[in-house]
Design a protein around this motif. Structure first.
Motif, short mmCIF file in Angstrom:
data_model
loop_
_atom_site.label_atom_id
_atom_site.label_comp_id
_atom_site.label_asym_id
_atom_site.label_seq_id
_atom_site.Cartn_x
_atom_site.Cartn_y
_atom_site.Cartn_z
N SER A 117 7.52 -5.46 2.43
CA SER A 117 7.73 -4.43 3.45
C SER A 117 6.71 -4.60 4.57
O SER A 117 5.75 -5.37 4.43
CB SER A 117 7.60 -3.03 2.83
OG SER A 117 6.28 -2.84 2.36
N LEU A 118 6.93 -3.88 5.65
CA LEU A 118 5.99 -3.86 6.77
C LEU A 118 6.25 -2.60 7.56
O LEU A 118 7.30 -1.96 7.42
CB LEU A 118 6.15 -5.09 7.66
CG LEU A 118 7.51 -5.31 8.32
CD1 LEU A 118 7.66 -4.56 9.63
CD2 LEU A 118 7.75 -6.78 8.53
N TRP A 119 5.29 -2.22 8.38
CA TRP A 119 5.43 -1.08 9.30
C TRP A 119 5.33 -1.61 10.72
O TRP A 119 4.47 -2.44 11.02
CB TRP A 119 4.35 -0.04 9.03
CG TRP A 119 4.59 0.67 7.72
CD1 TRP A 119 4.12 0.30 6.49
CD2 TRP A 119 5.38 1.83 7.52
NE1 TRP A 119 4.58 1.17 5.53
CE2 TRP A 119 5.35 2.13 6.14
CE3 TRP A 119 6.11 2.65 8.37
CZ2 TRP A 119 6.03 3.21 5.59
CZ3 TRP A 119 6.77 3.74 7.82
CH2 TRP A 119 6.74 4.01 6.44
N ARG A 150 0.82 -1.21 0.00
CA ARG A 150 0.00 0.00 0.00
C ARG A 150 0.86 1.26 0.00
O ARG A 150 0.32 2.37 -0.03
CB ARG A 150 -0.91 -0.01 1.24
CG ARG A 150 -1.87 -1.20 1.26
CD ARG A 150 -2.57 -1.32 2.58
NE ARG A 150 -1.62 -1.70 3.63
CZ ARG A 150 -1.93 -2.01 4.87
NH1 ARG A 150 -3.21 -1.98 5.25
NH2 ARG A 150 -1.02 -2.34 5.76
N ASP A 151 2.18 1.11 0.01
CA ASP A 151 3.08 2.26 0.05
C ASP A 151 3.10 2.96 -1.31
O ASP A 151 3.30 2.32 -2.34
CB ASP A 151 4.49 1.83 0.43
CG ASP A 151 4.60 1.40 1.88
OD1 ASP A 151 3.76 1.84 2.69
OD2 ASP A 151 5.51 0.62 2.20
N GLU A 152 2.92 4.26 -1.25
CA GLU A 152 2.89 5.05 -2.49
C GLU A 152 4.22 5.06 -3.22
O GLU A 152 4.26 5.25 -4.43
CB GLU A 152 2.45 6.48 -2.17
CG GLU A 152 1.01 6.56 -1.73
CD GLU A 152 0.58 7.98 -1.39
OE1 GLU A 152 1.33 8.93 -1.67
OE2 GLU A 152 -0.53 8.13 -0.85
N GLU A 165 3.41 -6.40 0.95
CA GLU A 165 3.45 -5.85 2.31
C GLU A 165 2.87 -6.87 3.28
O GLU A 165 1.84 -7.49 2.99
CB GLU A 165 2.63 -4.56 2.37
CG GLU A 165 2.63 -3.90 3.72
CD GLU A 165 1.83 -2.60 3.73
OE1 GLU A 165 1.59 -2.08 4.84
OE2 GLU A 165 1.42 -2.13 2.65
N LEU A 166 3.52 -7.03 4.41
CA LEU A 166 2.94 -7.78 5.52
C LEU A 166 2.06 -6.80 6.26
O LEU A 166 2.55 -5.88 6.90
CB LEU A 166 4.05 -8.33 6.43
CG LEU A 166 3.57 -9.08 7.67
CD1 LEU A 166 2.74 -10.31 7.30
CD2 LEU A 166 4.76 -9.47 8.55
#
Length: 160
Positions: free
Chosen positions: A119-121, A80-82, A89-90
């Motif tokens: 990626s993940l946050w 979902r990263d622009e 993404e996890l």
């Protein structure tokens, strides 16, 4: 008993929403303002609505069940990263605190791990979670955001 991993179904919506709220209390409690966290978790309706919407529209979720109760879940999908740092993404991986260190998180990750960079946050203050992600090939890439819902900073970690 070793938790069973299986795809989440619509029958899991209420229990999944309750599980996620409980996991947020356990995972984020040490790192965020307690009153803000409780305010965010007070009403179960938005959590049920989110599980309903997410199960209907995907991507698929994997849940962990032990003795008839949900004790963990994970979901990954398109990033979902622009900035397009990775294609995947996890979105979430949680287990109840009683299952931390048992390998359940690892099993959940292996079940949803995408075939490609991911990626993940994660909360910047959550060293325990960051250690788990580092052991699975993730590294901080320098991206940082403020997560207003929890009043805390997050960092992005990526896995090539």
């Amino acid at each position: 008993m070793t938790p069973l991993l299986r795809p989440a179904t619509t029958a899991d919506i209420e229990a999944g929403a309750a599980l996620q709220r409980a996991c947020w209390r356990e995972a984020y409690g040490p790192y965020v303002d307690a009153a803000l966290l409780e305010e965010r978790l007070a009403d179960p309706a938005p959590w049920v609505a989110a599980w309903t919407r997410q199960l209907a529209s995907g991507p698929p979720r994997t849940v962990a069940e032990s003795d008839g109760a949900l004790v963990g879940f994970a979901v990954a999908g398109p990033s979902r990263d622009e900035d397009g740092a990775t294609p995947y993404e996890l979105y979430a991986i949680y287990t109840r605190a009683a299952f931390w260190g048992t390998g359940l998180g690892q099993r959940l990750w292996e079940e949803v791990r995408p075939d490609g960079p991911c990626s993940l946050w994660v909360l910047a203050a959550n060293e325990r979670a960051q250690g788990f992600y580092r052991r699975n090939g993730f590294a901080a890439d320098g991206a940082r955001e403020h997560y207003a819902d929890l009043g805390a900073d997050e960092i992005r970690m990526v896995r090539p």
